[in-house]
Design a protein around this motif. Structure first.
Motif, short mmCIF file in Angstrom:
data_model
loop_
_atom_site.label_atom_id
_atom_site.label_comp_id
_atom_site.label_asym_id
_atom_site.label_seq_id
_atom_site.Cartn_x
_atom_site.Cartn_y
_atom_site.Cartn_z
N THR A 14 0.85 -0.92 -0.19
CA THR A 14 0.04 0.01 -0.18
C THR A 14 0.88 1.15 0.13
O THR A 14 0.60 2.65 0.20
CB THR A 14 -0.85 -0.08 1.18
OG1 THR A 14 -0.04 0.07 2.44
CG2 THR A 14 -1.95 -1.07 1.12
N SER A 16 2.11 3.83 -2.02
CA SER A 16 1.99 4.57 -3.24
C SER A 16 3.37 5.33 -3.52
O SER A 16 3.57 5.86 -4.72
CB SER A 16 0.80 5.12 -3.40
OG SER A 16 0.89 6.21 -2.36
N HIS A 21 5.27 0.35 -6.87
CA HIS A 21 3.66 0.27 -6.40
C HIS A 21 2.90 0.10 -7.73
O HIS A 21 3.06 0.89 -8.62
CB HIS A 21 3.17 1.29 -5.25
CG HIS A 21 2.12 1.13 -4.93
ND1 HIS A 21 1.02 1.85 -5.36
CD2 HIS A 21 1.62 0.62 -4.08
CE1 HIS A 21 -0.13 1.42 -4.95
NE2 HIS A 21 -0.09 0.66 -3.88
N GLY A 23 0.14 1.44 -8.84
CA GLY A 23 -1.03 2.17 -8.90
C GLY A 23 -2.31 2.35 -8.00
O GLY A 23 -2.16 2.18 -6.80
N ASN A 24 -3.32 2.10 -8.81
CA ASN A 24 -4.62 1.84 -8.02
C ASN A 24 -4.70 0.31 -7.46
O ASN A 24 -5.78 -0.04 -6.96
CB ASN A 24 -5.94 2.35 -8.56
CG ASN A 24 -5.85 2.06 -10.39
OD1 ASN A 24 -4.85 1.79 -10.78
ND2 ASN A 24 -6.74 2.29 -10.65
N ASN A 26 -3.00 -2.56 -5.30
CA ASN A 26 -2.27 -2.57 -3.95
C ASN A 26 -1.24 -3.75 -4.03
O ASN A 26 -1.25 -4.65 -3.24
CB ASN A 26 -3.04 -2.57 -2.58
CG ASN A 26 -3.48 -1.02 -2.27
OD1 ASN A 26 -2.99 -0.18 -2.68
ND2 ASN A 26 -4.55 -1.14 -1.80
#
Length: 56
Positions: A14, A16, A21, A23-24, A26
């Motif tokens: 999580t 970001s 990471h 993006g949307n 996790n």
């Protein structure tokens, strides 16, 4: 924001602010990560760190 590469569904993340990471989603995009510690005797999860973190 798009994923750095393909999401690795074995590594949830999580954070970001990390360039790995996804993006949307996790998830982390790395194939594997290194988990380390900043304590001499870690006793709780807050003592551990993702050593693979790389700021965007």
């Amino acid at each position: 924001m798009s994923c750095h590469t393909n999401a690795n569904h074995c590594i949830q993340c999580t954070v970001s602010q990390c360039k790995y990471h996804c993006g949307n989603e996790n998830y982390c995009s790395l194939e594997k990560i290194m988990v380390g510690t900043h304590e001499t005797d870690p006793t709780v999860k807050q003592c551990t760190d993702c050593m693979s973190f790389d700021r965007k």
